[in-house]
Design a protein around this motif. Structure first.
Motif, PDB file in Angstrom:
ATOM      1  N   VAL A 157       0.929  -1.203  -0.100  1.00 20.63           N
ATOM      2  CA  VAL A 157       0.008   0.006   0.023  1.00 20.63           C
ATOM      3  C   VAL A 157       0.836   1.029  -0.063  1.00 20.63           C
ATOM      4  O   VAL A 157       0.398   2.132  -0.429  1.00 20.63           O
ATOM      5  CB  VAL A 157      -1.035   0.021   1.178  1.00 20.63           C
ATOM      6  CG1 VAL A 157      -1.558   1.148   1.431  1.00 20.63           C
ATOM      7  CG2 VAL A 157      -1.968  -1.112   1.136  1.00 20.63           C
ATOM      8  N   GLN A 158       2.051   1.158   0.672  1.00 25.78           N
ATOM      9  CA  GLN A 158       2.892   2.365   0.648  1.00 25.78           C
ATOM     10  C   GLN A 158       3.411   2.763  -1.066  1.00 25.78           C
ATOM     11  O   GLN A 158       3.344   3.972  -1.320  1.00 25.78           O
ATOM     12  CB  GLN A 158       4.282   2.134   1.358  1.00 25.78           C
ATOM     13  CG  GLN A 158       3.921   1.944   2.941  1.00 25.78           C
ATOM     14  CD  GLN A 158       3.539   3.518   3.319  1.00 25.78           C
ATOM     15  OE1 GLN A 158       4.043   4.499   3.003  1.00 25.78           O
ATOM     16  NE2 GLN A 158       3.086   3.632   4.591  1.00 25.78           N
ATOM     17  N   THR A 159       3.627   1.837  -1.428  1.00 28.47           N
ATOM     18  CA  THR A 159       3.914   1.933  -3.237  1.00 28.47           C
ATOM     19  C   THR A 159       2.691   2.352  -3.762  1.00 28.47           C
ATOM     20  O   THR A 159       2.749   3.499  -4.551  1.00 28.47           O
ATOM     21  CB  THR A 159       4.370   0.768  -3.669  1.00 28.47           C
ATOM     22  OG1 THR A 159       5.571   0.173  -3.167  1.00 28.47           O
ATOM     23  CG2 THR A 159       4.827   1.118  -5.246  1.00 28.47           C
ATOM     24  N   LEU A 160       1.713   1.726  -3.588  1.00 23.79           N
ATOM     25  CA  LEU A 160       0.330   2.566  -4.047  1.00 23.79           C
ATOM     26  C   LEU A 160      -0.079   3.704  -3.724  1.00 23.79           C
ATOM     27  O   LEU A 160      -0.276   4.604  -4.442  1.00 23.79           O
ATOM     28  CB  LEU A 160      -0.840   1.371  -3.754  1.00 23.79           C
ATOM     29  CG  LEU A 160      -2.286   1.984  -4.295  1.00 23.79           C
ATOM     30  CD1 LEU A 160      -2.414   1.874  -5.726  1.00 23.79           C
ATOM     31  CD2 LEU A 160      -3.293   0.876  -3.391  1.00 23.79           C
ATOM     32  N   MET A 161       0.249   4.236  -2.613  1.00 28.76           N
ATOM     33  CA  MET A 161      -0.035   5.528  -2.092  1.00 28.76           C
ATOM     34  C   MET A 161       0.796   6.426  -2.705  1.00 28.76           C
ATOM     35  O   MET A 161       0.397   7.397  -3.364  1.00 28.76           O
ATOM     36  CB  MET A 161       0.299   5.585  -0.459  1.00 28.76           C
ATOM     37  CG  MET A 161       0.081   6.999   0.057  1.00 28.76           C
ATOM     38  SD  MET A 161       0.523   7.017   1.942  1.00 28.76           S
ATOM     39  CE  MET A 161       2.458   6.468   1.692  1.00 28.76           C
ATOM     40  N   GLN A 162       2.046   6.157  -2.965  1.00 29.94           N
ATOM     41  CA  GLN A 162       2.925   7.216  -3.597  1.00 29.94           C
ATOM     42  C   GLN A 162       2.621   7.205  -4.886  1.00 29.94           C
ATOM     43  O   GLN A 162       2.829   8.244  -5.886  1.00 29.94           O
ATOM     44  CB  GLN A 162       4.365   6.695  -3.423  1.00 29.94           C
ATOM     45  CG  GLN A 162       5.042   6.969  -1.830  1.00 29.94           C
ATOM     46  CD  GLN A 162       6.458   6.572  -1.587  1.00 29.94           C
ATOM     47  OE1 GLN A 162       6.627   5.629  -2.302  1.00 29.94           O
ATOM     48  NE2 GLN A 162       6.992   7.169  -0.940  1.00 29.94           N
ATOM     49  N   GLY A 163       2.274   6.038  -5.693  1.00 28.29           N
ATOM     50  CA  GLY A 163       1.815   6.001  -7.040  1.00 28.29           C
ATOM     51  C   GLY A 163       0.343   7.098  -7.290  1.00 28.29           C
ATOM     52  O   GLY A 163       0.371   7.614  -8.352  1.00 28.29           O
ATOM     53  N   VAL A 164      -0.582   7.092  -6.283  1.00 29.29           N
ATOM     54  CA  VAL A 164      -1.584   7.743  -6.409  1.00 29.29           C
ATOM     55  C   VAL A 164      -1.429   9.352  -6.329  1.00 29.29           C
ATOM     56  O   VAL A 164      -1.836   9.997  -7.160  1.00 29.29           O
ATOM     57  CB  VAL A 164      -2.790   7.215  -5.242  1.00 29.29           C
ATOM     58  CG1 VAL A 164      -4.005   8.207  -5.154  1.00 29.29           C
ATOM     59  CG2 VAL A 164      -3.199   5.688  -5.787  1.00 29.29           C
ATOM     60  N   TYR A 165      -0.561   9.498  -5.369  1.00 32.74           N
ATOM     61  CA  TYR A 165      -0.171  10.874  -5.042  1.00 32.74           C
ATOM     62  C   TYR A 165       0.511  11.388  -6.249  1.00 32.74           C
ATOM     63  O   TYR A 165       0.324  12.691  -6.773  1.00 32.74           O
ATOM     64  CB  TYR A 165       0.761  11.085  -3.742  1.00 32.74           C
ATOM     65  CG  TYR A 165      -0.425  11.269  -2.764  1.00 32.74           C
ATOM     66  CD1 TYR A 165      -0.375  12.558  -2.202  1.00 32.74           C
ATOM     67  CD2 TYR A 165      -0.688  10.349  -1.736  1.00 32.74           C
ATOM     68  CE1 TYR A 165      -1.212  12.767  -1.287  1.00 32.74           C
ATOM     69  CE2 TYR A 165      -1.272  10.673  -0.757  1.00 32.74           C
ATOM     70  CZ  TYR A 165      -1.640  11.880  -0.331  1.00 32.74           C
ATOM     71  OH  TYR A 165      -2.374  12.002   0.670  1.00 32.74           O
ATOM     72  N   LEU A 166       1.465  10.730  -6.942  1.00 29.58           N
ATOM     73  CA  LEU A 166       2.158  11.326  -8.187  1.00 29.58           C
ATOM     74  C   LEU A 166       1.304  11.178  -9.185  1.00 29.58           C
ATOM     75  O   LEU A 166       1.030  12.305 -10.173  1.00 29.58           O
ATOM     76  CB  LEU A 166       3.145  10.211  -8.480  1.00 29.58           C
ATOM     77  CG  LEU A 166       4.584  10.135  -7.497  1.00 29.58           C
ATOM     78  CD1 LEU A 166       5.545   9.006  -7.640  1.00 29.58           C
ATOM     79  CD2 LEU A 166       5.285  11.335  -7.946  1.00 29.58           C
ATOM     80  N   ALA A 167       0.382  10.328  -9.397  1.00 30.42           N
ATOM     81  CA  ALA A 167      -0.353  10.500 -10.734  1.00 30.42           C
ATOM     82  C   ALA A 167      -1.487  11.428 -10.486  1.00 30.42           C
ATOM     83  O   ALA A 167      -1.849  12.176 -11.385  1.00 30.42           O
ATOM     84  CB  ALA A 167      -1.336   9.161 -10.693  1.00 30.42           C
TER      85      ALA A 167
END
Length: 472
Positions: free
Chosen positions: A234-244
């Motif tokens: 989820v940490q990776t997903l979280m950063q990906g969502v913020y970046l996107a």
């Protein structure tokens, strides 16, 4: 420090700000006093889109460039907060005017803005962080609080923030509802109310993702203490969502405006706004396509909605009316905070000052006393759906009539005993209905009071009062 050119103004239309505000709201709700005020008084569970729009309007006023508008909004918010006090389920008092709790609300917004930038790969430079912190302290001062309730600099802020997280925050009921119930059961916004399958599908995908990345973004010590789950990846997903989400900032100016989006989501399908008419036309096309599909497939026909006995407007059952209109806080009971929420919504729409605002609250308080005396059969200080359904064939008593009269008077700004088109739009956010105006093209006191009482006692759906009190 406010208006165009401020550090905060640059964030207001930033799509990442929506993620930051969800995170800040969770941290606010984890404060015992704020969590208790939310769970006992707020409409965020039953009417989240209405609450979202009101929040955006308030923030736009507070952080805009007009000093008079800001002072007036600060007074309004303080009157609202002064009415939010009581005792939580553990017997601890809460007060929305508590200086420490109010400072924590501002602290969560600042910290979440800083975290938003860090998670999206663009951490704030020290000078920008200092400027943003000064603006948020100025916001606290504009609310009439001593800015000293927040530390004087960002360097002093972080020890204060860590202490609050470690010593003050709890796993409150309001926080758990936001994380584990609100997004999974979020009702469709009014403008998309005609697309239940589409909304349910999108919510099933987006709801758990929003909840998971919000949990992952919270301070790790608090996550451990509150027993919030750690989910692999989820940490990776979280950063990906913020970046996107952050990439949408590079779209042309005007494509994404937070207040326009909030207004669009809160539009009633019956609104005369061109955007609502476009969506209504799309809904009609989809309904025709659905009817064609049902003709060529062996699916059973969908039941038609029940009509009123006179063949007129569709009615709710007593229990439906209780859930849709009366139970504004969504806790399953009718209490004073539910009627206070109605007064608060109407006061906000009409942008009332004193003493009109107090007159409206007092009228609703009188109605609550009348309802409690008539319907609270077991004397527990609240009215259940069963008590309401069993005991009230009509609600049009003297106190409710008084509510209707006061609502008319505060809507009739010029005091000419008629509501004109502009006054009508201020309350209902739409133009006159075809059957509303009198012969002179206005809305008379008698017609207004009659329609209000018909809605509140007859439980009719298709009136302008439905979007006012029933929609999410």
């Amino acid at each position: 420090m406010f208006g165009p050119g401020s550090q905060f103004h640059g964030f207001f239309n930033d799509p990442r700000w929506a993620l930051a505000m969800i995170r800040a709201t969770v941290l606010e709700a984890a404060h015992p006093q704020i969590g208790a005020a939310l769970i006992h008084n707020s409409t965020f569970v039953a009417h989240p889109w209405r609450r979202l729009r009101n929040t955006f309007v308030s923030m736009r006023r507070m952080f805009g460039g007009d000093e008079q508008v800001r002072q007036r909004e600060a007074l309004r918010l303080n009157r609202l907060h002064a009415r939010l006090r009581g005792t939580d389920t553990d017997g601890r008092p809460y007060d929305a005017m508590d200086p420490g709790a109010r400072a924590w609300v501002v602290a969560t917004m600042f910290e979440s803005a800083v975290t938003m930038c860090r998670l999206s790969g663009q951490p704030l430079e020290p000078e920008a962080m200092e400027r943003l912190y000064v603006e948020f302290r100025a916001f606290l001062a504009a609310m009439g609080d001593d800015a000293g309730h927040l530390p004087g600099s960002p360097e002093e802020f972080w020890p204060y923030y860590d202490r609050m997280v470690a010593e003050e925050l709890e796993s409150t009921e309001a926080m758990r509802i936001i994380l584990y119930k609100l997004f999974d059961h979020l009702p469709a916004p009014p403008v998309l109310d005609g697309f239940p399958a589409l909304w349910a599908t999108g919510r099933a995908v987006a709801g758990p993702v929003i909840g998971a990345i919000t949990v992952a973004s919270l301070p790790e010590p608090f996550r451990r203490r509150a027993g919030l789950p750690e989910i692999a990846g989820v940490q990776t997903l979280m950063q990906g969502v913020y970046l996107a989400v952050g990439l949408t900032r590079f779209l042309p100016d005007g494509w994404i405006k937070s207040d326009s989006i909030a207004e669009l989501l809160s539009l009633s399908p019956d609104s005369d706004d061109p955007r609502a008419r476009t969506i209504t036309a799309l809904r009609e096309q989809m309904n025709r396509a659905g009817a064609l599909i049902r003709l060529i497939t062996p699916l059973p026909p969908e039941p038609e909605p029940a009509a009123a006995a006179d063949g007129g407007e569709v009615r709710r059952s007593a229990r439906e009316f209780f859930a849709d209109v009366l139970d504004q806080t969504g806790d399953g009971y009718l209490t004073w905070p539910d009627l206070a929420a109605m007064a608060r919504e109407m006061s906000s729409r009409l942008d009332l000052d004193e003493p009109e605002e107090t007159r409206l609250y007092d009228a609703y308080a009188g109605w609550w006393r009348e309802l409690q005396a008539a319907l609270d059969a077991d004397g527990d200080g609240r009215v259940s759906a069963a008590e309401y359904a069993a005991a009230v064939p009509s609600m049009a008593g003297p106190a409710l009539i008084r509510v209707a009269e006061v609502l008319f008077e505060v809507t009739d700004k010029d005091g000419n005993q008629h509501i004109d088109a502009d006054e009508y739009r201020a309350l209902f956010r739409t133009a006159f209905h075809r059957d509303t105006p009198d012969a002179d093209g206005t809305y008379s006191r008698s017609a207004f009071v009659s329609d209000f009482l018909t809605f509140m006692s007859g439980r009719r759906r298709t009136t302008p009062y439905d979007p006012l009190l029933a929609q999410a």
